[in-house]
Enzyme design. Structure first.
Site, mmCIF file in Angstrom:
data_model
loop_
_atom_site.group_PDB
_atom_site.id
_atom_site.type_symbol
_atom_site.label_atom_id
_atom_site.label_comp_id
_atom_site.label_asym_id
_atom_site.label_seq_id
_atom_site.Cartn_x
_atom_site.Cartn_y
_atom_site.Cartn_z
ATOM 1 N N SER A 81 0.756 -1.103 0.280
ATOM 2 C CA SER A 81 -0.043 0.203 -0.158
ATOM 3 C C SER A 81 0.899 1.393 -0.265
ATOM 4 O O SER A 81 0.232 1.961 -0.315
ATOM 5 C CB SER A 81 -1.293 0.071 1.409
ATOM 6 O OG SER A 81 -0.378 0.170 2.550
ATOM 7 N N HIS A 134 -5.333 -4.046 -1.192
ATOM 8 C CA HIS A 134 -5.057 -2.714 -1.802
ATOM 9 C C HIS A 134 -5.523 -2.923 -3.846
ATOM 10 O O HIS A 134 -5.016 -1.988 -4.550
ATOM 11 C CB HIS A 134 -3.949 -2.002 -1.879
ATOM 12 C CG HIS A 134 -3.828 -1.907 -0.612
ATOM 13 N ND1 HIS A 134 -3.893 -0.004 -0.251
ATOM 14 C CD2 HIS A 134 -3.082 -1.989 0.230
ATOM 15 C CE1 HIS A 134 -4.237 0.291 0.709
ATOM 16 N NE2 HIS A 134 -3.764 -0.998 1.751
ATOM 17 N N LYS A 169 -11.781 -0.532 1.183
ATOM 18 C CA LYS A 169 -10.852 0.328 0.486
ATOM 19 C C LYS A 169 -12.019 0.139 -1.425
ATOM 20 O O LYS A 169 -12.482 1.265 -1.901
ATOM 21 C CB LYS A 169 -10.137 0.138 0.235
ATOM 22 C CG LYS A 169 -9.443 0.443 1.623
ATOM 23 C CD LYS A 169 -7.872 -0.282 1.978
ATOM 24 C CE LYS A 169 -7.274 0.140 3.362
ATOM 25 N NZ LYS A 169 -6.501 -0.775 3.836
HETATM 26 C C1 LIG Z 1 -6.142 -1.238 5.229
HETATM 27 C C2 LIG Z 1 -5.465 -3.054 5.208
HETATM 28 C C3 LIG Z 1 -5.810 -3.794 6.000
HETATM 29 C C4 LIG Z 1 -7.082 -4.126 6.915
HETATM 30 O O1 LIG Z 1 -7.923 -3.378 6.381
HETATM 31 P P1 LIG Z 1 -9.555 -2.530 6.636
HETATM 32 O O2 LIG Z 1 -10.753 -3.468 6.087
HETATM 33 O O3 LIG Z 1 -9.132 -0.948 6.538
HETATM 34 O O4 LIG Z 1 -8.923 -2.632 8.401
HETATM 35 C C5 LIG Z 1 -5.492 -4.806 5.623
HETATM 36 N N1 LIG Z 1 -3.880 -4.756 4.968
HETATM 37 C C6 LIG Z 1 -3.409 -3.751 4.263
HETATM 38 C C7 LIG Z 1 -2.810 -4.130 3.860
HETATM 39 C C8 LIG Z 1 -4.464 -2.828 4.251
HETATM 40 O O5 LIG Z 1 -3.476 -1.970 3.703
#
Ligand SMILES: *Cc1c(COP(=O)(O)O)cnc(C)c1O
Length: 403
Positions: A188, A216, A247
């Site tokens: 990310s 992502h 996301k």
């Molecule tokens: C944001 C993120 C998560 C967590 O996901 P959420 O639904 O926001 O709790 C898990 N893994 C990665 C790589 C992330 O960037």
């Protein structure tokens, strides 16, 4: 012990390093993505958001908001229980089926967030498999690290995106022990992408399970938005694919997709799945509508790629240093915490452009950056305004940095 004094002192340390987190107080405008009102004390101002993970603006898609309103009217606000005790709503069941189908797996299992899905699934797999060794990519997300730590299983870190190092470490482990390789597809912060086929190849050679975080990538990559593994034609080789509904799908929640037996195992043993109220039906309904829409939203994905290209081109033309990578994430490198915050403050205060500074421990010290996430709805005018403001602030603050 002076508890209050202790807390204040530790906060003071963050402030003096320039990495104290200040949240932008926003009210997003549905139907006018990427615009929001920012509240600053008594003042308000309209801003353009450039750092959202609502990558496709699905959080305000009319199909999604309509599905949520209908579900609230039909089912009420909350789920009313844990999944086991009255809290399994039919929307959860439909959503789990949809997610399994999206990834070509037998089953899907929902969690309250992507963080919880990683923490609970990795924690349960690594502690449940007797004498398991976890091989974890050096740049894995905090939620994976916490899950592995919580399992108390032996952990070995392999060099980032390095199948050869993974192979060396696997060769070292007793062939009889269960092994779990945990990694991500799109990372990310740098926006680089794992060599998934090569990692699967190595894992298969040593009979290790694979766990891929596609948080992502889901919604954005592959012919139907199932992620990078699907784009590369290797989804069937992964034991577990994990994703988020918060996301690119624009709502909230996390999940794993895997075999019936594996999902049933996690469902039956994971504390973080069992002992918590399930997602509100409206959240599941909104996420379901979003996944269904995104699977065929080819034009939306193409438009996002076009906007990403345009931002990169304009940054390059203005001499602004950004990491080159094969994803939709555009990191503009500042490499200094205080300067990163100063640029962000000035963009917001003077130009109504909101990009949150990304500092340690999210990225290593010296790798501070502004992380831009162009969406399909950022216009040419938005991009012009961003690049012009950034170039001006860059010069004013005398930022010295090469990507
Ligand atoms: C944001 C993120 C998560 C967590 O996901 P959420 O639904 O926001 O709790 C898990 N893994 C990665 C790589 C992330 O960037």
């Amino acid at each position: 012990m002076d508890y209050e004094g202790f807390f204040k002192e530790r906060i003071g340390g963050l402030k003096s390093e320039g990495r104290y987190r200040v949240f932008a107080d926003l009210e997003r405008h549905a139907g006018d993505f990427p615009r929001a009102t920012r509240y600053d004390g008594d003042a308000t101002r309209d801003v353009t958001v450039w750092c959202s993970n609502d990558y496709l603006a699905m959080g305000q898609h009319p199909d999604v908001t309509a599905a949520m309103k209908t579900a609230v009217d039909r089912c009420g606000a909350g789920a009313g229980g844990t999944r086991n005790i009255s809290g399994t709503n039919h929307y959860h069941v439909l959503l789990e089926r949809e997610l399994a189908d999206l990834h070509g797996k037998q089953a899907g299992l929902l969690f309250t967030s992507g963080y919880v899905s990683n923490w609970a699934a990795l924690g349960t797999l690594a502690s449940g498999l007797p004498n398991c060794v976890v091989l974890s990519d050096a740049l894995n997300h905090a939620s994976m690290i916490e899950g592995i730590r919580h399992s108390r299983a032996e952990k070995r870190i392999f060099a980032h995106n390095d199948p050869d190092d993974l192979a060396r470490q696997l060769a070292d482990i007793d062939p009889g022990r269960p092994k779990l390789v945990a990694f991500e597809s799109v990372y990310s912060m740098d926006g680089d992408i794992a060599p998934i086929a090569e990692i699967c190849e190595v894992a298969e050679r040593y009979n290790a399970m694979t766990y891929l975080d596609e948080v992502h990538a889901v919604g954005l990559y592959g012919p139907n938005g199932a992620g990078i593994a699907d784009r590369e034609g290797v989804a069937h080789r992964l034991t577990v694919i994990e994703g988020t509904l918060g996301k690119a799908f624009g709502v909230m929640g996390g999940y794993i997709a895997a075999s019936d037996a594996l999902c049933d195992f996690v469902r039956s043993y994971a504390s973080g799945f069992i002992f918590t109220t399930s997602l509100p039906p409206a959240i599941a309904a909104g996420a379901l509508a979003s996944v269904q829409h995104v699977r065929t939203a080819h034009a939306l994905r193409a438009q996002q790629r076009d906007r990403v290209e345009q931002v990169r081109r304009r940054l390059a033309a203005a001499g602004l240093p950004h990491l080159d990578n094969p994803s939709h994430i555009v990191p503009v490198m500042v490499r200094d915490a205080k300067q990163c915050k100063a640029i962000s403050d000035r963009l917001l205060g003077r130009y109504g452009i909101y990009v949150q500074p990304i500092n340690y421990p999210t990225v290593p010290r010296g790798a501070e950056r502004l992380r831009l996430t162009p969406s399909p709805l950022h216009s040419d005018a938005d991009i012009d305004a961003l690049v012009e403001a950034l170039a001006t602030v860059w010069a004013e603050l005398g930022v010295q940095c090469a990507a």
